[in-house]
Scaffold this motif. Structure first.
Motif, PDB file in Angstrom:
ATOM      1  N   SER A   1       0.830  -1.204   0.000  1.00 16.80           N
ATOM      2  CA  SER A   1       0.000   0.000   0.000  1.00 16.80           C
ATOM      3  C   SER A   1       0.870   1.263   0.000  1.00 16.80           C
ATOM      4  O   SER A   1       0.623   2.194  -0.768  1.00 16.80           O
ATOM      5  CB  SER A   1      -0.929  -0.003   1.219  1.00 16.80           C
ATOM      6  N   LEU A   2       1.889   1.269   0.843  1.00 17.57           N
ATOM      7  CA  LEU A   2       2.785   2.428   0.893  1.00 17.57           C
ATOM      8  C   LEU A   2       3.534   2.610  -0.421  1.00 17.57           C
ATOM      9  O   LEU A   2       3.742   3.740  -0.879  1.00 17.57           O
ATOM     10  CB  LEU A   2       3.765   2.292   2.060  1.00 17.57           C
ATOM     11  N   SER A   3       3.919   1.506  -1.055  1.00 15.82           N
ATOM     12  CA  SER A   3       4.610   1.577  -2.344  1.00 15.82           C
ATOM     13  C   SER A   3       3.703   2.152  -3.426  1.00 15.82           C
ATOM     14  O   SER A   3       4.139   2.974  -4.251  1.00 15.82           O
ATOM     15  CB  SER A   3       5.093   0.179  -2.736  1.00 15.82           C
ATOM     16  N   LEU A   4       2.437   1.732  -3.429  1.00 14.58           N
ATOM     17  CA  LEU A   4       1.478   2.291  -4.387  1.00 14.58           C
ATOM     18  C   LEU A   4       1.300   3.786  -4.168  1.00 14.58           C
ATOM     19  O   LEU A   4       1.220   4.565  -5.130  1.00 14.58           O
ATOM     20  CB  LEU A   4       0.131   1.581  -4.275  1.00 14.58           C
ATOM     21  N   ARG A   5       1.245   4.195  -2.923  1.00 12.93           N
ATOM     22  CA  ARG A   5       1.134   5.624  -2.611  1.00 12.93           C
ATOM     23  C   ARG A   5       2.358   6.381  -3.141  1.00 12.93           C
ATOM     24  O   ARG A   5       2.217   7.440  -3.747  1.00 12.93           O
ATOM     25  CB  ARG A   5       1.001   5.844  -1.107  1.00 12.93           C
ATOM     26  N   ASP A   6       3.538   5.810  -2.917  1.00  8.40           N
ATOM     27  CA  ASP A   6       4.759   6.449  -3.417  1.00  8.40           C
ATOM     28  C   ASP A   6       4.734   6.574  -4.939  1.00  8.40           C
ATOM     29  O   ASP A   6       5.168   7.593  -5.488  1.00  8.40           O
ATOM     30  CB  ASP A   6       6.000   5.664  -2.978  1.00  8.40           C
ATOM     31  N   ASP A   7       4.246   5.540  -5.617  1.00  5.91           N
ATOM     32  CA  ASP A   7       4.139   5.586  -7.075  1.00  5.91           C
ATOM     33  C   ASP A   7       3.235   6.738  -7.518  1.00  5.91           C
ATOM     34  O   ASP A   7       3.552   7.461  -8.468  1.00  5.91           O
ATOM     35  CB  ASP A   7       3.591   4.273  -7.635  1.00  5.91           C
ATOM     36  N   ILE A   8       2.113   6.902  -6.837  1.00  2.00           N
ATOM     37  CA  ILE A   8       1.185   7.983  -7.187  1.00  2.00           C
ATOM     38  C   ILE A   8       1.833   9.333  -6.933  1.00  2.00           C
ATOM     39  O   ILE A   8       1.723  10.245  -7.765  1.00  2.00           O
ATOM     40  CB  ILE A   8      -0.141   7.851  -6.410  1.00  2.00           C
ATOM     41  N   TYR A   9       2.505   9.483  -5.796  1.00  2.00           N
ATOM     42  CA  TYR A   9       3.187  10.754  -5.507  1.00  2.00           C
ATOM     43  C   TYR A   9       4.154  11.099  -6.631  1.00  2.00           C
ATOM     44  O   TYR A   9       4.194  12.216  -7.129  1.00  2.00           O
ATOM     45  CB  TYR A   9       3.979  10.689  -4.193  1.00  2.00           C
ATOM     46  N   ARG A  10       4.957  10.108  -7.030  1.00  5.03           N
ATOM     47  CA  ARG A  10       5.998  10.323  -8.034  1.00  5.03           C
ATOM     48  C   ARG A  10       5.401  10.550  -9.429  1.00  5.03           C
ATOM     49  O   ARG A  10       5.779  11.484 -10.134  1.00  5.03           O
ATOM     50  CB  ARG A  10       6.947   9.123  -8.026  1.00  5.03           C
ATOM     51  N   GLU A  11       4.468   9.700  -9.827  1.00 11.87           N
ATOM     52  CA  GLU A  11       3.947   9.753 -11.195  1.00 11.87           C
ATOM     53  C   GLU A  11       2.977  10.908 -11.435  1.00 11.87           C
ATOM     54  O   GLU A  11       2.889  11.415 -12.552  1.00 11.87           O
ATOM     55  CB  GLU A  11       3.248   8.434 -11.536  1.00 11.87           C
ATOM     56  N   HIS A  12       2.234  11.300 -10.407  1.00  7.82           N
ATOM     57  CA  HIS A  12       1.204  12.316 -10.591  1.00  7.82           C
ATOM     58  C   HIS A  12       1.493  13.613  -9.849  1.00  7.82           C
ATOM     59  O   HIS A  12       0.707  14.559  -9.943  1.00  7.82           O
ATOM     60  CB  HIS A  12      -0.166  11.767 -10.169  1.00  7.82           C
TER      61      HIS A  12
END
Length: 126
Positions: free
Chosen positions: A89-100
């Motif tokens: 879950s934290l990794s998915l959040r990090d992906d969203i922060y970075r990508e968007h």
């Protein structure tokens, strides 16, 4: 991004539900261990959110509670799953922060909006 938002919410709900069931099982089978877990959770929540009363039922495994349950011969595998789901879950959040380019507050708003949409869709009060 919607797929990631759905994955985060689904993982977080699954994790919270499993934590509650695990806590209920430990409370029934090992009340002393349950009390220690509850106290660790309360202390963590009080330190993290000093402006509100802590939730007494552990909804997550964090820090000391992970250390408490991972070596336990009966509950270690569930604690490991919960920790892996949390990391995902934290990794998915990090992906969203970075990508968007979203901030934590903006992502929280997106997650809350999706929760409200789901409640409305399921016919529950928002």
């Amino acid at each position: 991004m919607q797929a990631d938002v759905n994955s985060i919410l689904d993982l977080d709900f699954r994790r919270a539900n499993v934590c509650i069931k695990l806590f209920q099982t430990i409370l029934r089978d090992d009340p002393e261990l349950a009390a220690t877990w509850r106290d660790l959770h309360r202390d963590y929540m009080t330190a993290r959110y000093p402006h509100r009363a802590p939730v007494l039922t552990p909804l997550d495994l964090v820090r000391d509670s992970i250390a408490l349950l991972l070596p336990h011969p009966r509950y270690d595998y569930v604690a490991e799953w919960l920790d892996e789901w949390r990391e995902t879950s934290l990794s998915l959040r990090d992906d969203i922060y970075r990508e968007h380019g979203l901030t934590t507050r903006e992502l929280d708003a997106v997650l809350n909006a999706e929760l409200a949409r789901r409640r409305d869709r399921d016919g529950r009060e928002a």
